[in-house]
Design an enzyme around this catalytic site. Structure first.
Site, PDB file in Angstrom:
ATOM      1  N   LYS A 170       0.535   1.702  15.224  1.00 57.42           N
ATOM      2  CA  LYS A 170       0.102   2.975  14.660  1.00 57.42           C
ATOM      3  C   LYS A 170       0.284   4.113  15.668  1.00 57.42           C
ATOM      4  CE  LYS A 170      -3.247   1.132  11.304  1.00 57.42           C
ATOM      5  NZ  LYS A 170      -2.675   1.657  10.062  1.00 57.42           N
ATOM      6  N   GLU A 176      -2.081  -3.008  10.337  1.00 51.90           N
ATOM      7  CA  GLU A 176      -3.333  -2.654  11.016  1.00 51.90           C
ATOM      8  C   GLU A 176      -3.287  -3.081  12.480  1.00 51.90           C
ATOM      9  OE1 GLU A 176      -7.258  -0.953   9.805  1.00 51.90           O
ATOM     10  OE2 GLU A 176      -5.143  -0.707   9.423  1.00 51.90           O
ATOM     11  N   SER A 187      -8.192   0.740   7.579  1.00 53.92           N
ATOM     12  CA  SER A 187      -9.441   0.320   6.940  1.00 53.92           C
ATOM     13  C   SER A 187     -10.527   0.006   7.953  1.00 53.92           C
ATOM     14  CB  SER A 187      -9.192  -0.921   6.067  1.00 53.92           C
ATOM     15  OG  SER A 187      -8.692  -1.983   6.850  1.00 53.92           O
ATOM     16  N   MET A 204       0.826  -1.206   0.000  1.00 53.48           N
ATOM     17  CA  MET A 204       0.000   0.000   0.000  1.00 53.48           C
ATOM     18  C   MET A 204       0.864   1.260   0.000  1.00 53.48           C
ATOM     19  SD  MET A 204      -2.973   1.339  -0.160  1.00 53.48           S
ATOM     20  CE  MET A 204      -4.142   0.023   0.178  1.00 53.48           C
ATOM     21  N   GLU A 254     -11.928   6.708   0.915  1.00 51.44           N
ATOM     22  CA  GLU A 254     -12.796   7.155   2.002  1.00 51.44           C
ATOM     23  C   GLU A 254     -12.015   8.164   2.847  1.00 51.44           C
ATOM     24  OE1 GLU A 254     -15.844   3.605   3.195  1.00 51.44           O
ATOM     25  OE2 GLU A 254     -13.748   3.297   3.743  1.00 51.44           O
ATOM     26  N   ASN A 276      -7.250  -1.327  -2.019  1.00 50.72           N
ATOM     27  CA  ASN A 276      -6.176  -2.097  -2.640  1.00 50.72           C
ATOM     28  C   ASN A 276      -6.654  -2.755  -3.940  1.00 50.72           C
ATOM     29  OD1 ASN A 276      -3.551  -3.107  -2.700  1.00 50.72           O
ATOM     30  ND2 ASN A 276      -4.086  -4.954  -1.609  1.00 50.72           N
ATOM     31  N   HIS A 307      -8.538   6.372   3.624  1.00 46.75           N
ATOM     32  CA  HIS A 307      -8.558   4.940   3.345  1.00 46.75           C
ATOM     33  C   HIS A 307      -8.521   4.673   1.841  1.00 46.75           C
ATOM     34  CE1 HIS A 307     -10.962   0.921   3.322  1.00 46.75           C
ATOM     35  NE2 HIS A 307      -9.661   0.711   3.252  1.00 46.75           N
ATOM     36  N   ASN A 356     -16.651  -1.106   3.912  1.00 44.00           N
ATOM     37  CA  ASN A 356     -16.480  -2.397   4.577  1.00 44.00           C
ATOM     38  C   ASN A 356     -17.666  -2.742   5.472  1.00 44.00           C
ATOM     39  OD1 ASN A 356     -14.064  -3.075   3.383  1.00 44.00           O
ATOM     40  ND2 ASN A 356     -12.812  -2.139   4.977  1.00 44.00           N
ATOM     41  N   ASP A 399      10.631   3.745   6.112  1.00 44.98           N
ATOM     42  CA  ASP A 399      10.377   2.450   6.745  1.00 44.98           C
ATOM     43  C   ASP A 399      11.531   2.158   7.691  1.00 44.98           C
ATOM     44  OD1 ASP A 399       9.407  -0.232   7.320  1.00 44.98           O
ATOM     45  OD2 ASP A 399       8.269  -0.058   5.456  1.00 44.98           O
TER      46      ASP A 399
END
Length: 718
Positions: A411, A406, A433, A328, A466, A457, A454, A504, A347
């Site tokens: 996070k 996630e 998500s 992503m 979103e 993928n 959001h 979702n 990263d």
């Protein structure tokens, strides 16, 4: 009359017509504008001494955007549609029969009726403006070209190339239009007027060949098109391609192909009559009505800044960071470089950063093979991307998009680090998500700059984003992210920070119900086939495998925790997840087994789980195909009505668009709530009530659906 056209004739007898529709951002061929244009053409025909005519636009970056879609939306009778098309054809025929050279000077979008008018001119000059796009997008509105496009374009550039434009609706830029011989010359915008003068001078001196077969490659197409065997092969291949990509759900491409096939060899007059008749049939049909409504929703979303009140002046994002260089993160970085926004990709180690770079470069490589970019353009954009394993270079960024795993704990660590590494007014956006934006913002010093963004993928291909404000997110933050999303070429839909957000929250109950149907003895393949026949791009089990069974089950669990028993995870899905190694496409071991050079096969381990669940449950009455489809769809619709009740999304139209763009819900049906209106809310309420009495809270109708269903009222007023 609209006073849309101005005419100037110089001393050399060169007429210039400038089209500038009053009070509109774009030129469109309204009925009034067409009537005025017809009178102007008649005036030119009766004026002595005219040597040539050039048609230009008075709008920046727009030649003519097409016919008036409001007028198309009003067509309810096929005969009325055919009459309107015939009138347009007649006016364009008057252009094509003028006794002097006519030139369409195209600077900007030249689409639909705009291109059909340009084709009625004898010559076309296009600018190299990046906004110049040339095409016939009518099939995307569920109709076919009605002002002569199916007749003039094949005659000009040949069958094969014209089918590529007409059947897909995809426009081409000016360079490809020149290669296809749609246009006769291509020139920088600033030299358009000079090119018109020199082009006319070359015509008058005979330096430009004016014969229909003036293009060398057109002679090959001319011979090929007149070979009945070759033409039959081309037409048959085109039909197979349509069926393979969109089935028979969208009648416009198939009917356009049929019109071209039937009118081959006919005179232009007879061919236009066939085109007008079939245009009328489609324009009055329900598929076109739904697709036109979606067009208007897209236009509303383009203008919507995502904020109810005034957000003040919204600054453009000029620099960005991405934290997390996975699939992503790499795709989001690519999107930003595509928009020529400098990106800092971070990263934990250089190997991970390198993979993010490789992901972005891989997307460019694919597009370069398709001719979308050349090597220089790719190189320039990839140089917008830089990498780091710390937060160096983050202190001056306008926005940072978090794309790590996630996991709420991970996070929160990233957000804490970002608050110290960025400016106090820099936006921090999470690509979560499922996790609550409001809850994650509670630990931040500046929650007003925190928001959800959001991406779906694969982010380089999926058109929806979103945008999720938390309770403390500032309106200016929302407006800035909505603006950025549009800059990236995506469609933003603002939704509330609620579990599952919007897409979702509606998709997962639909998928979950498919697993409940397995318990009732319905075969997986039958469920897959029924949903595909409804128009879904893939069956629910194929989709679950694509998303990942582990990801899907965890997301379903989040909804179950939030909403209780009505979102209870289907026991079969939970049992498959508990196997541990049945993950889906990621390890080729999912509901189906995926083997190279073989069609997917039902996984024997999954079959055993299903059979055990069916044996453990009392035998139920056989279900019909409609019952199977409706159990899944009505569950989605029921949850959609709750989202409207709770104001998760601004309105039913935006909900429909989000589901079409985010899940592939069939556009020809207009979205879940348009489909509900076509079925009838009363019928849906009765079905849900019956199922709820038998199976419990999973089918409990929402308050809104009860209210609408009792009176059989629609979700939409028009």
């Amino acid at each position: 009359m609209t006073d849309a056209f101005t005419l100037r004739i110089d001393d050399a007898g060169i007429a210039r017509i400038v089209f500038d529709l009053p009070g509109a951002k774009v030129n469109k061929l309204t009925s009034d504008a067409m009537a005025e244009f017809r009178d102007l053409i008649a005036e030119l025909r009766n004026t002595a001494g005219i040597k040539a005519m050039a048609l230009l636009s008075g709008k920046k970056n727009i030649f003519i955007a097409g016919a008036d879609i409001d007028e198309i939306a009003d067509i309810s009778d096929p005969d009325d549609g055919a009459r309107k098309a015939t009138l347009g054809q007649t006016i364009l025929n008057e252009v094509s029969t003028l006794p002097f050279p006519t030139i369409a000077a195209i600077d900007g979008a030249c689409l639909g009726g705009g291109l059909e008018l340009a084709l009625a001119c004898r010559y076309r000059i296009a600018t190299e403006n990046s906004r110049t796009s040339i095409g016939l997008p009518e099939v995307t509105l569920g109709i076919i070209p009605g002002f002569g496009g199916t007749q003039r374009l094949p005659r000009l550039i040949g069958l094969r190339k014209s089918l590529a434009l007409i059947l897909t609706g995809k426009p081409v830029h000016s360079r490809k239009a020149l290669k296809y011989h749609i246009v006769d010359a291509c020139v920088p915008t600033e030299f358009l007027d000079q090119k018109i003068d020199s082009f006319i001078a070359d015509l008058q001196s005979g330096r430009i060949d004016s014969s229909p077969e003036r293009h060398p490659r057109a002679r090959t197409s001319w011979l090929l098109d007149r070979n009945p065997i070759a033409a039959s092969v081309i037409l048959s291949a085109a039909r197979r391609s349509i069926i393979r990509t969109s089935g028979t759900f969208y009648p416009a491409p198939l009917l356009a192909l049929d019109v071209i096939r039937k009118t081959r060899g006919l005179s232009l007059e007879k061919g236009l009559a066939v085109e007008a008749r079939d245009f009328g049939k489609l324009a009055a049909g329900m598929v076109s009505k739904n697709l036109v409504k979606l067009f208007f929703i897209r236009e509303r979303l383009k203008k919507d800044n995502g904020v109810a009140g005034d957000a003040g002046e919204t600054s453009a994002v000029r620099s960005a960071g991405v934290v997390g260089a996975g699939v992503m993160g790499g795709a989001v970085s690519w999107l930003l470089t595509k928009a020529e926004i400098p990106v800092r990709l971070r990263d934990l180690n250089w190997d991970a950063v390198g993979k993010g770079f490789a992901s972005a470069a891989g997307i460019y490589a694919t597009l370069r093979k398709r001719g979308k970019y050349d090597a220089r353009e790719v190189n320039l954009r990839m140089h917008k991307l830089t990498g780091t394993i710390d937060y160096s270079g983050f202190q001056d960024l306008d926005i940072v998009i978090e794309a790590v795993s996630e996991d709420p704990g991970i996070k929160q660590i990233v957000f804490h680090e970002l608050e110290t590494a960025t400016r106090p007014d820099a936006i921090i956006a999470s690509n979560t998500s499922t996790l609550s934006i409001t809850e994650m913002a509670r630990a931040l010093v500046h929650p007003e700059r925190f928001i959800g963004m959001h991406f779906f993928n694969p982010a380089n291909r999926m058109p929806l984003v979103e945008v999720i404000p938390g309770e403390q997110t500032a309106p200016a933050t929302v407006a800035a992210v909505v603006k950025l999303t549009k800059t990236l070429g995506k469609t933003p839909v603002v939704v509330k920070s609620t579990p599952g957000f919007l897409v979702n929250r509606l998709l997962l109950p639909y998928l979950n119900e498919a697993f409940y149907l397995l318990e009732d003895g319905v075969a997986p393949k039958r469920i897959e086939d029924i949903t595909r026949r409804f128009g879904m791009p893939m069956g629910p089990f194929t989709l679950t495998d694509t998303v990942g069974i582990d990801i899907g089950c965890k997301a379903a669990g989040i909804l179950e925790n939030a909403f209780g028993d009505r979102m209870s995870v289907a026991p079969i899905l939970r049992r498959i997840y508990e196997e541990g190694d049945i993950l889906g496409r990621k390890n080729n071991n999912g509901i189906f087994l995926y083997r190279k050079d073989h069609k997917p096969l039902l996984n024997p381990a999954v079959t055993a789980i299903i059979e055990a669940a069916v044996r453990a449950k009392p035998e139920s009455a056989p279900l019909g195909d409609d019952d199977i489809a409706n159990r899944m769809l009505f569950t989605m619709i029921n949850e959609a009505s709750r989202c409207i009740e709770e104001a998760v999304v601004a309105n039913a139209d935006y909900l429909n668009m989000a589901m079409i763009l985010g899940t592939g819900f069939p556009a020809f049906r207009g979205g879940p709530l348009r489909h509900a209106d076509s079925v009838g809310t009363g019928s849906i309420l009765r079905a849900l009530t019956t199922w709820s009495d038998a199976a419990g809270v999973r089918f409990e109708p929402s308050a809104m659906l009860r209210t609408l269903g009792k009176a059989d009222l629609p979700f939409h007023k028009s």
